[in-house]
Write an enzyme that holds these catalytic residues in place. Structure first.
Site, mmCIF file in Angstrom:
data_model
loop_
_atom_site.group_PDB
_atom_site.id
_atom_site.type_symbol
_atom_site.label_atom_id
_atom_site.label_comp_id
_atom_site.label_asym_id
_atom_site.label_seq_id
_atom_site.Cartn_x
_atom_site.Cartn_y
_atom_site.Cartn_z
ATOM 1 C CE LYS A 112 -16.858 0.795 -8.975
ATOM 2 N NZ LYS A 112 -17.057 2.223 -9.010
HETATM 3 C C1 LIG Z 1 -18.050 3.014 -9.640
HETATM 4 C C2 LIG Z 1 -18.196 4.395 -9.165
HETATM 5 C C3 LIG Z 1 -19.444 5.056 -9.181
HETATM 6 C C4 LIG Z 1 -20.674 4.414 -9.766
HETATM 7 O O1 LIG Z 1 -21.154 3.354 -8.976
HETATM 8 P P1 LIG Z 1 -22.170 2.270 -9.589
HETATM 9 O O2 LIG Z 1 -22.303 1.238 -8.532
HETATM 10 O O3 LIG Z 1 -21.512 1.750 -10.827
HETATM 11 O O4 LIG Z 1 -23.432 2.986 -9.888
HETATM 12 C C5 LIG Z 1 -19.513 6.332 -8.654
HETATM 13 N N1 LIG Z 1 -18.424 6.950 -8.162
HETATM 14 C C6 LIG Z 1 -17.206 6.356 -8.136
HETATM 15 C C7 LIG Z 1 -16.046 7.115 -7.607
HETATM 16 C C8 LIG Z 1 -17.054 5.064 -8.625
HETATM 17 O O5 LIG Z 1 -15.855 4.486 -8.596
#
Ligand SMILES: *Cc1c(COP(=O)(O)O)cnc(C)c1O
Length: 495
Positions: A112
């Site tokens: 993120k």
């Molecule tokens: C948010 C997240 C996901 C999922 O990603 P999306 O874009 O919501 O599909 C997978 N792994 C981790 C570690 C995350 O923080």
């Protein structure tokens, strides 16, 4: 290029407006009405660039009303000095075909950060253009990683306030501590009694409530979103897939001449959607492999064409994927229906009323051509972590392990041995307890003891941001009912 709403194409806005507003007033999501494409010459130029230059090149094509200087300011601000690696998204090759795209070298150790280090710059630059001096209030619903990454990105950013809601029982102890100890004058954190979908639904409801909007306006404030419903979250994610392709091309052009696959551990469908957009721009992606944990609503959808959230919700060891309503699927449906806003609105309406929808045969077929889907439970996740550590000395987190497991299923089912990029979405140290038990069968006494034992057992470094948490002070202890989220918002804003 302009941005249109997935539920009403007549709503047409600039990039700045789409980013500042977050979501369209009738509930639809903003998508570009045309997509830029990258030529062979573009890729040749991109290969020679570093990550910041690549990001500027790709993003400037989407930020139609940003000047070159503004794009430069935003991208440099986001990616200079905030990642522990000069390359924010490096690739580790663990065997002949499996390229691990490590997206967790940022300040909160999850993918993120790639988007949320940049979003505050994009958002404040956008707000200056379209919001004439109003304060931007960021509301976030998080399954763990978004919340912390958004708090880190927005802390002490002038003219913004940020409020994060997380499910009190739905995040790991490390994630909880990361959020509850957040520093900054403009940050607020609140746990809710409910799961992630409750948090997300609550936030969406507050966003689209006109009375709330008016009250904010009276106080010279305006909502926006840092969730992946905001286009400003998705655009930065396209960059790392373009960049990964450039890295593969640079290493061995021959090996990607028939395309490559991308595997993404998926929850809200944002990260894999960005990979699809990279494909649409000209990156030669063969299959997009959608990996889910026990909350396998997407696996079923891709296989059957029916999306059905009326099912058990499981709390798993990969909590950031514990989601039954994948918001960004709406953008994919818009694509697959040939930009049919009416069809998308009807499907979303059915989802909110009945918890389910079934797509047309045409959409189902297209979906099956682009995607392959699989899922794995906690036991298989732990086995996969152990196996990759034993065989390749590669330590991965629980989310990445779901992707690796589903990738193996894909190869076993299809025999496709093309090179593959596996999105690695979090540092193993964020989920130390599960990871330690997977590689050694051991457990630590406390969370930080576990972290130290994991480091000793695996001979890997503890990331600095995790180390620093041990002595962090808890600032936020609020726990609210899911129906009281609005009062928490008013309370935090003092209105
Ligand atoms: C948010 C997240 C996901 C999922 O990603 P999306 O874009 O919501 O599909 C997978 N792994 C981790 C570690 C995350 O923080």
């Amino acid at each position: 290029m302009n941005y249109v709403s997935t539920r009403d194409k007549s709503v047409k806005v600039s990039a700045a407006k789409a980013i500042a507003q977050g979501i369209s007033t009738e509930g639809g999501l903003f998508v570009p009405d045309t997509f830029p494409t990258l030529s062979v010459a573009d890729f040749e130029a991109l290969i020679k660039m570093n990550y910041i230059e690549r990001a500027k090149f790709v993003l400037s094509q989407f930020l139609n009303d940003f000047s070159e200087d503004e794009v430069d300011y935003c991208v440099k601000g986001a990616y200079t000095g905030s990642f522990d690696n000069e390359q924010p998204a490096p690739i580790s090759l663990i065997n002949k075909n499996a390229n691990i795209l490590e997206l967790w070298h940022g300040p909160t150790c999850a993918f993120k950060d790639l988007a949320l280090q940049l979003l505050p710059y994009l958002l404040t630059t956008s707000a200056k253009k379209v919001n004439d001096g109003k304060k931007t209030v960021i509301l976030v619903a998080t399954s763990g990683d978004t919340g912390k990454a958004a708090l880190e990105g927005f802390k002490d950013v002038p003219d913004t306030e940020i409020l994060v809601f997380y499910p009190s029982e739905g995040v790991s102890p490390m994630q909880k501590l990361q959020m509850d100890s957040q520093k900054g004058e403009n940050v607020h954190v609140c746990a809710i009694k409910g799961n992630f979908d409750d948090a997300q639904t609550g936030v969406k409801k507050i966003f689209t409530d006109n009375a709330v909007k008016e009250k904010l306006a009276e106080n010279n404030m305006l909502f926006s979103s840092a969730n992946s419903i905001n286009w400003g979250r998705l655009a930065p994610q396209i960059v790392y897939y373009v960049s990964a392709y450039c890295d593969l091309l640079e290493r061995e052009p021959e090996c990607v001449k028939d395309g490559f696959n991308i595997v993404v551990p998926t929850g809200n469908f944002g990260n894999i959607l960005a990979a699809y957009y990279a494909k649409k721009m000209g990156v030669p992606v063969n299959r997009l492999i959608c990996a889910s944990n026990a909350n396998n609503v997407l696996t079923d959808f891709i296989k059957t064409g029916t999306y059905d959230r009326n099912r058990n919700f499981y709390t798993t060891i990969s909590p950031s994927m514990d989601i039954l309503i994948s918001s960004n699927l709406e953008r994919m449906l818009f694509e697959l229906s040939g930009n049919n806003d009416k069809e998308v609105a009807a499907l979303q309406d059915s989802l909110s009323k009945n918890g389910t929808f079934t797509v047309s045969d045409e959409i189902k077929t297209k979906m099956g051509e682009l995607f392959w889907a699989g899922c794995c439970d906690d036991k298989a996740t732990l086995e996969t972590i152990g196996k990759y550590f034993d065989e390749y000395s590669y330590l991965c987190d629980t989310h990445t392990a779901v992707a690796m497991n589903v990738y193996e299923q894909y190869v076993n089912t299809t025999g496709d041995d093309r090179p593959t990029v596996i999105a690695s979405t979090a540092s193993p140290y964020k989920f130390a307890k599960s990871v330690l038990s997977a590689v050694s069968g051991k457990t630590g006494d406390s969370e930080f003891d576990t972290v130290r034992v994991l480091s000793e057992e695996t001979n890997t470094e503890i990331p600095e941001p995790i180390k620093a948490l041990e002595n962090a002070k808890v600032r936020f202890k609020e726990l609210c009912e899911k129906d009281d989220m609005l009062s928490a918002v008013y309370g935090a804003l003092g209105i």
